[in-house]
Motif scaffolding. Structure first.
Motif, mmCIF file in Angstrom:
data_model
loop_
_atom_site.group_PDB
_atom_site.id
_atom_site.type_symbol
_atom_site.label_atom_id
_atom_site.label_comp_id
_atom_site.label_asym_id
_atom_site.label_seq_id
_atom_site.Cartn_x
_atom_site.Cartn_y
_atom_site.Cartn_z
ATOM 1 N N TRP A 156 -15.414 -13.813 3.739
ATOM 2 C CA TRP A 156 -15.787 -12.659 2.927
ATOM 3 C C TRP A 156 -16.368 -11.545 3.795
ATOM 4 O O TRP A 156 -16.199 -10.362 3.502
ATOM 5 C CB TRP A 156 -16.783 -13.070 1.842
ATOM 6 N N MET A 157 -17.049 -11.909 4.887
ATOM 7 C CA MET A 157 -17.480 -10.872 5.834
ATOM 8 C C MET A 157 -16.272 -10.209 6.489
ATOM 9 O O MET A 157 -16.261 -8.985 6.709
ATOM 10 C CB MET A 157 -18.382 -11.479 6.907
ATOM 11 N N LEU A 158 -15.233 -11.012 6.777
ATOM 12 C CA LEU A 158 -14.010 -10.444 7.334
ATOM 13 C C LEU A 158 -13.336 -9.521 6.322
ATOM 14 O O LEU A 158 -12.826 -8.444 6.676
ATOM 15 C CB LEU A 158 -13.059 -11.575 7.748
ATOM 16 N N ALA A 159 -13.344 -9.924 5.051
ATOM 17 C CA ALA A 159 -12.747 -9.070 4.020
ATOM 18 C C ALA A 159 -13.473 -7.740 3.925
ATOM 19 O O ALA A 159 -12.848 -6.673 3.750
ATOM 20 C CB ALA A 159 -12.789 -9.810 2.668
ATOM 21 N N GLN A 160 -14.792 -7.778 4.056
ATOM 22 C CA GLN A 160 -15.563 -6.534 4.021
ATOM 23 C C GLN A 160 -15.204 -5.634 5.200
ATOM 24 O O GLN A 160 -15.060 -4.410 5.056
ATOM 25 C CB GLN A 160 -17.051 -6.869 4.036
ATOM 26 N N ALA A 161 -15.027 -6.227 6.389
ATOM 27 C CA ALA A 161 -14.671 -5.438 7.562
ATOM 28 C C ALA A 161 -13.274 -4.863 7.440
ATOM 29 O O ALA A 161 -13.019 -3.709 7.812
ATOM 30 C CB ALA A 161 -14.784 -6.305 8.819
ATOM 31 N N LEU A 162 -12.322 -5.659 6.915
ATOM 32 C CA LEU A 162 -10.962 -5.149 6.750
ATOM 33 C C LEU A 162 -10.908 -4.036 5.704
ATOM 34 O O LEU A 162 -10.104 -3.097 5.813
ATOM 35 C CB LEU A 162 -10.026 -6.298 6.365
ATOM 36 N N MET A 163 -11.743 -4.145 4.666
ATOM 37 C CA MET A 163 -11.808 -3.061 3.686
ATOM 38 C C MET A 163 -12.293 -1.774 4.347
ATOM 39 O O MET A 163 -11.778 -0.678 4.071
ATOM 40 C CB MET A 163 -12.743 -3.477 2.552
ATOM 41 N N LEU A 164 -13.266 -1.897 5.235
ATOM 42 C CA LEU A 164 -13.753 -0.738 5.966
ATOM 43 C C LEU A 164 -12.649 -0.133 6.824
ATOM 44 O O LEU A 164 -12.445 1.093 6.852
ATOM 45 C CB LEU A 164 -14.941 -1.139 6.832
ATOM 46 N N ALA A 165 -11.885 -0.981 7.527
ATOM 47 C CA ALA A 165 -10.795 -0.485 8.362
ATOM 48 C C ALA A 165 -9.732 0.198 7.522
ATOM 49 O O ALA A 165 -9.156 1.225 7.920
ATOM 50 C CB ALA A 165 -10.198 -1.645 9.166
ATOM 51 N N HIS A 166 -9.449 -0.350 6.331
ATOM 52 C CA HIS A 166 -8.443 0.247 5.456
ATOM 53 C C HIS A 166 -8.870 1.635 5.010
ATOM 54 O O HIS A 166 -8.061 2.573 4.970
ATOM 55 C CB HIS A 166 -8.225 -0.667 4.246
ATOM 56 N N GLN A 167 -10.160 1.802 4.689
ATOM 57 C CA GLN A 167 -10.657 3.095 4.231
ATOM 58 C C GLN A 167 -10.584 4.140 5.340
ATOM 59 O O GLN A 167 -10.394 5.326 5.070
ATOM 60 C CB GLN A 167 -12.095 2.950 3.731
ATOM 61 N N LEU A 168 -10.733 3.708 6.585
ATOM 62 C CA LEU A 168 -10.726 4.653 7.699
ATOM 63 C C LEU A 168 -9.325 4.988 8.188
ATOM 64 O O LEU A 168 -9.058 6.121 8.602
ATOM 65 C CB LEU A 168 -11.558 4.098 8.857
#
Length: 984
Positions: free
Chosen positions: A776-788
């Motif tokens: 879930w921490m990885l999912a949060q980081a990937l969501m951040l990358a997607h937004q950027l």
């Protein structure tokens, strides 16, 4: 017999037989000094004929008068009641005796006569010789007498005796590597047949017995000696000694074996030299002593001088090159023996030219001359050491480490002597005790890995000899062995044992096997026996026993009941070795996994001999004292890993001792035992246990507080998509970590072990929920990358949330399920000490591996996010709003990712390295307080949450702002209406 300074002569008289129809005369029987009965005559009537009648006369004459006395004709009746007389017509000397001042008489047989076998076996020889050859001179006491007997005559035209056999080799010159066959063709019945070998450099013949190279065969008509794979060590004079017709006989045959190139020692075997610094040099080739006459010649020989140097056991041909050649040259030492092909041994000499890359002179320990890059410099060993010192000049012109094969000459001689005994040369029952005694003296000279390997190799060979020849050692022999062992175990590990094991990985295992074999070879008359040194304890008993500290063991009498009923003689030997377990290779059999273990420093070897046979089925109970962690009872299996040996727990188990803190092991077979403890297991520490429980409690409490906070402020903080996805990921992290900590805290209350279903379920859930936390921490980081990265192609909230759920729960379920299915059937899933993954096998890496990979990926995402925000693009929308909207995600990940990464980095270090207890304390603190970190940095650091809490409890109005640097609730404008947020 009258003993005087003058010679005593024993004469054989030739008498003519006259007028008697049948005349029978014989030598004195065995009751007389002459020994066995000799020839018997049966002469029919006829003309007078001269025959040898076995009548012996002893004369005591002075040196000046005996020739005149013997020239007279003497008449000697055979018996007083005989009706006819006999006339002495001839005399022949048989024995000459000389008296000594000590009262002993030395009697030697003259040509054609010999002492018979019976007399030889009862009197010592005049000179030291092997006891199986013909005896021509014996020593008699003051009151003893005897005479030599006539050997059986040969053919009428021959003056030589008739030898009852013929020796026929298959070849007098035997090619190296072939099989030599010597056959004795018998013409009479023979007894006490023995084979000997006399080397060129030794006057004493060596007894040949069955061994790795020697085989003996015998039949009524012949006896065959076979030597397999002959070399120059088997060249020499072969003697076949046997008894026949009452006498001892000896036949001999010289066998020559040509030398091979490997038998020639070259010093050096290659040379790199600079003519500017060394205009001359010296080359040497040495050959061992042999029956073949070798001459040597060198080519090229111009400008050189050859010489011969004789050394003990070898001859060296030296070439002194006085003029350095201009180019690279190969010198050849050509050895020639008549009738054989020449043996050519090359020595290459490389000349260093201007501009060549070289290694400089070095005189640190050995004088190394300038050497061309890529070549090997060589130097002789010091005095009393055999071998070569070599050093490679690297391609970059730098010297590499020195490699020395120098071995103490005495140790190497003992090793070769033991090898020849094993091959079949010598008398093992006599020489094995001698070698053991000499090893106890020579062990002090061990100063290199080569010395240690020679010493260990000699002991291993002696152990095999003891088994093959069924030799029984005395107390003195065993004490010498144990003294040697004690000093070997005290030798430095880094400078001696480690390099020796690098050359021969099975050195420690072979040494243990040899000690086990020799320890139970004590002569039964010497039982009981006890001997102890600092590193060695040995005890032997007639019956069941119980040892003393530092390691206690006993064998129940019931396990020996089957032997007692047979009335056999039972002896029990226990051998305790300190430090040897650390010298054994780290090999572990099935069931022990691939982890590294520590041992208590002791190895117990127990053997039972019943009626001369080894008994291996007894039960032994051992007490290894208080151990730091849960141990494994193991034994050293010499057959594992292709004969290199390894620890195995088959047939051994830990016995639970409720009333004692010590570790007890029960094994149902006898061999070398010890216990294994994980190198990575922290000793039981009440402080560490308490710290772990308090930390987990604090973590659970913090996570519950976090859930309560979300319950109060959820509607306020999730007013847009970015905030919703961020807090949804954090909420799932909290839920997964809360479930994992709860399972981990309650797991010690469950019964441990692979057979406990509750323990298995707890371990699986802990594995799954801890993995889900990180995914879930990885999912949060990937969501951040997607937004950027995908500003103008945003996915809908429902689709992003679906992908996060799949990543957060399905991926960890796949890892946890695969680990369960792969390692549970092997018995490597659960640890024995707790309801958690097994530390021994690879199952723990199915957790640590994904965790560290996620931490690394989160770090990359954070680095990319920081660079993206620091260098914005004009085409990516309102940069100020985006920067403030994503700072909340970045800040939380930027703090939690290093903390989680450091936590499991320390966890991996404690698994792979033998570290102190301090990293375990740090790991425990960080691991058990993850919930506190999430509450502080993931929840309470969010300004929007703090404002919502203040508004909830203090009823204060927050500032009218739609943007906060501490949160990412700020609205990020969508690129178009077509891509508007899906609120359904």
């Amino acid at each position: 017999m009258v003993c005087s300074a003058a010679p005593v002569l024993l004469l054989a008289m030739t008498l003519p037989l006259v007028g008697s129809p049948v005349v029978q005369a014989s030598q004195p029987g065995q009751s007389q000094a002459g020994g066995e009965s000799g020839q018997q005559l049966d002469q029919r009537s006829g003309a007078a004929e001269s025959v040898l009648a076995s009548v012996y006369v002893q004369l005591d004459l002075s040196n000046q008068t005996w020739p005149l006395a013997l020239s007279k004709t003497l008449t000697h009746p055979l018996a007083s009641d005989s009706s006819f007389s006999r006339t002495l017509t001839g005399l022949s000397l048989t024995t000459e005796c000389n008296g000594h001042d000590d009262g002993q008489t030395y009697c030697a047989c003259l040509s054609g006569y010999q002492w018979n076998a019976s007399i030889c076996s009862h009197h010592p020889p005049c000179q030291t010789a092997h006891n199986h050859g013909p005896c021509g001179c014996l020593v008699f006491g003051p009151t003893e007498a005897g005479y030599c007997q006539l050997l059986p005559p040969g053919a009428p035209a021959s003056c030589l005796p008739a030898v009852p056999g013929r020796l026929s080799p298959n070849s007098c010159v035997q090619a190296p590597g072939t099989t030599l066959n010597l056959t004795l063709v018998k013409s009479r019945e023979t007894t006490n047949l023995n084979w000997f070998l006399r080397h060129a450099d030794s006057p004493t013949p060596i007894l040949l017995q069955p061994g790795t190279h020697v085989s003996l065969a015998s039949s009524p008509g012949e006896a065959v000696l076979s030597i397999l794979n002959v070399s120059h060590r088997w060249a020499g004079e072969y003697l076949c000694c046997f008894e026949a017709q009452g006498f001892r006989w000896e036949l001999s045959q010289v066998v020559k074996v040509p030398l091979q190139a490997s038998d020639v020692a070259r010093l050096p075997d290659q040379l790199s030299i600079s003519c500017a610094t060394c205009p001359g040099f010296q080359l040497t080739c040495c050959i061992p002593s042999t029956h073949l006459a070798y001459t040597a010649s060198w080519s090229p020989g111009e400008g050189s001088k050859a010489s011969l140097v004789s050394r003990p056991g070898s001859r060296c041909f030296v070439l002194a090159v006085q003029r350095c050649p201009a180019a690279d040259t190969t010198y050849t030492c050509e050895l020639q023996s008549p009738g054989l092909s020449p043996l050519r041994v090359p020595i290459s000499v490389t000349i260093i030219q201007d501009g060549d890359n070289t290694c400089p002179e070095d005189s640190s320990a050995v004088a190394w001359n300038v050497t061309k890059a890529g070549h090997v410099a060589q130097a002789p060993c010091p005095v009393n050491r055999t071998g070569m010192v070599k050093r490679t000049c690297g391609p970059d012109g730098n010297w590499e480490p020195v490699h020395s094969s120098c071995t103490d000459a005495e140790l190497l001689a003992l090793h070769h002597r033991a090898q020849l005994l094993q091959a079949g040369q010598g008398w093992p029952a006599v020489e094995v005790p001698q070698i053991l005694a000499q090893l106890s003296e020579q062990v002090t000279v061990v100063s290199s890995p080569s010395d240690l390997l020679a010493l260990l190799g000699t002991i291993s060979v002696l152990a095999k000899l003891v088994v093959d020849a069924r030799i029984q050692l005395t107390r003195r022999d065993l004490e010498a062995l144990l003294k040697t062992t004690d000093k070997i175990l005290d030798m430095d590990t880094s400078s001696l044992w480690a390099p020796a094991q690098a050359q021969k990985p099975s050195a420690g295992s072979a040494f243990l096997l040899a000690l086990e074999t020799l320890a139970c070879s004590l002569c039964p008359q010497d039982h009981p026996f006890s001997f102890s040194l600092r590193n060695v304890w040995l005890q032997t008993y007639r019956v069941s026993f119980s040892t003393q500290p530092p390691l206690q063991a006993h064998i129940p009498r019931c396990s020996l009941a089957s032997l007692g009923h047979n009335g056999t003689n039972i002896s029990v030997t226990s051998l305790v070795l300190q430090k040897l377990d650390r010298l054994l290779p780290s090999n572990y059999g099935q069931g022990l996994g691939d982890s590294l273990y520590a041992t208590p420093g002791l190895v117990l070897s127990i053997s039972i001999m019943a009626g001369g046979q080894a008994f291996n089925q007894g039960e032994v109970i051992m007490d290894f004292g208080n151990t730091a962690s849960t141990p494994h009872c193991v034994f050293w299996d010499h057959d594992l890993f292709q004969g290199k040996g390894g620890w195995s727990d088959e047939g051994c188990q830990v016995q639970t001792a409720h009333a004692s803190p010590t570790t007890q092991c029960i094994c149902r077979h006898l061999t070398a035992f010890s216990i294994l403890m994980s190198r990575n297991t922290v000793p039981e520490n009440p402080t560490l246990e308490l710290l772990s429980q308090v930390g987990l409690g604090a973590s659970i409490l913090a996570l519950l507080v976090c859930l309560g906070v979300y319950r109060l402020v959820w509607r306020v903080v999730v007013q847009n998509k970015v905030a919703y996805l961020r807090h949804m990921a954090l909420l799932n992290v909290v839920l997964c970590l809360l479930a994992a900590d709860t399972c981990f805290l309650g797991a010690p209350l469950l019964p441990p072990g692979p057979r406990s279903p509750l323990c298995l379920a707890a371990a699986f859930l802990c594995h799954f929920f801890y993995l889900a936390t990180f995914f879930w921490m990885l999912a949060q980081a990937l969501m951040l990358a997607h937004q950027l990265l995908f500003v103008f192609r945003q996915l809908s909230k429902c689709r992003v949330l679906s992908l996060m759920v799949v990543l957060g729960y399905m991926c960890p379920m796949g890892f946890a399920g695969a680990a369960l299915g792969l390692y549970l059937p092997r018995g490597q899933y659960l640890g024995e000490e707790a309801c958690w993954l097994n530390r021994k096998g690879g199952v723990l890496y199915t957790f640590v591996g994904p965790v560290l990979a996620i931490v690394g990926m989160n770090g990359l995402v954070l680095a990319m996010a920081v660079l993206k925000l620091l260098r914005p693009s004009l085409s990516e929308g309102p940069q100020v709003e985006k920067r403030h909207a994503l700072l909340g995600v970045i800040k939380a990940l930027l703090i939690l990712t290093p903390i989680f990464g450091l936590t499991w980095g320390l966890g991996l270090a404690t698994l792979l390295e033998e570290v102190s207890v301090i990293p375990h304390y740090i790991f425990t603190i960080l691991n058990t307080t993850q919930g506190v970190f999430i509450l502080l940095f993931g929840c309470l650091m969010d300004k929007k949450i703090r404002e919502a809490l203040l508004e909830r409890f203090c009823r204060t109005q927050p500032p009218n702002s739609t943007m906060s640097l501490a949160t990412y609730e700020t609205y990020i404008p969508e690129p178009s209406k077509g891509r508007s947020e899906d609120t359904s």
